[in-house]
Design an enzyme around this catalytic site. Structure first.
Site: not given
Length: 303
Positions: A13, A141, A208, A247, A249, A262, A264, A268
């Site tokens: 990444e 990602s 992305y 964050r 999900d 999961e 993070n 981002g």
């Protein structure tokens, strides 16, 4: 403030990290800060020397190193404050199989899984039923992520993961909508509903590519479901021992059930990324969000 902005690194990444870091540097300079852009790949050997010369380190790394806690551990050796979680919480969150154990132990809803740290023997059979989702255990990602409807597809995704020297995590496929929710300090932010445009799930292209997904914030959920998403995001943050921000999900099932995917610890961080979108809803622009992260990091360092 004199800020060491750490980006790049050598994970898959890397480019995502560099692109986000440049935007962060621009936003911070616009707010009067002095920023040194530090590429961990080329300058790793100077990290401690540089950290000693700065007031704060802002980490924008994805995968390992960065989300594994290595950089955080080094910064702590020279007393340099940084944003977000410490080494232990960072590594637990990055290691998906370990994090899922923590979630299950804390009573949080997460999908059944099978962890493969190495290629299995030839007579191995998955204990979960098809279709399956297969992902890198410490990747991000949505790289090296795939759906397997049969053994041939499963073997193909596993081969790609193991060829990259990574571990694999297999989960039962979950049908529903993807929702993500950030934590800032001890406050859950307004969730985001993610609707991939080009595919069935939020893969790398959806994340992305321009127009790859619709990201709706605040998520069009009932007040009751919104509150439940926020409650579980904060519970996951605390179960992993995280600080500053994170964050989480989720998949929202057709029956409005929630399954935690999961968490993070270094989400981002471009002006249009998910957590900045959520912060915008509560009145924080991108530069203000970055300064809030630094404020929380300084509080943690002093404490």
């Amino acid at each position: 403030m004199k800020i060491l902005l750490i980006a790049g690194g050598w994970s898959s990444e890397r480019e995502v990290s560099l692109n986000g870091g440049r935007g962060m540097a621009e936003a911070l300079r616009a707010r009067g800060h002095s920023v040194t852009f530090f590429d961990l790949l080329t300058d790793f050997g100077q990290l401690l020397d540089q950290a000693r010369q700065h007031d704060f380190a802002l980490i924008n790394l994805h995968g390992a190193p960065g989300e594994d806690g290595l950089v955080q551990a080094l910064l702590e050796r020279v007393g340099c404050p940084y944003q977000g979680s410490g080494p232990a919480g960072s590594f637990l969150a990055l290691h998906k199989a370990a994090a899922k154990q923590v979630f299950r132990h804390a009573g949080l809803p997460t999908a059944d899984w099978e962890f493969l740290p190495a290629p299995p023997p030839q007579d191995w059979q998955p204990r979960l039923s098809y279709p399956l989702f297969v992902k890198s255990n410490t990747g991000g990602s949505s790289l090296r992520l795939g759906r397997a409807r049969n053994r041939a597809e499963l073997d193909a995704v596993l081969a790609e993961i193991f060829a990259a020297g990574e571990e694999a995590l297999i989960e039962s496929e979950l049908s529903g909508r993807e929702v993500t929710c950030g934590i800032l300090g001890e406050e859950a932010l307004p969730p985001v509903l993610i609707e991939p445009v080009a595919g069935d799930f939020f893969d790398y292209e959806s994340k992305y590519a321009r127009g790859g997904a619709r990201e709706i914030c605040p998520a069009p959920l009932s007040p009751e479901l919104t509150a439940q998403v926020q409650k579980l995001a904060l519970a996951a943050h605390r179960a992993l021992g995280l600080t500053g921000y994170s964050r989480a999900d989720f998949i929202v099932g057709k029956d409005q059930s929630l399954t935690l995917l999961e968490v993070n610890t270094l989400p981002g961080m471009t002006a249009t990324s998910l957590v900045p979108q959520e912060a915008q809803v509560i009145g924080l622009d991108f530069g203000q969000l970055l300064e809030r992260l630094m404020e929380l990091g300084l509080q943690r360092h002093k404490g």
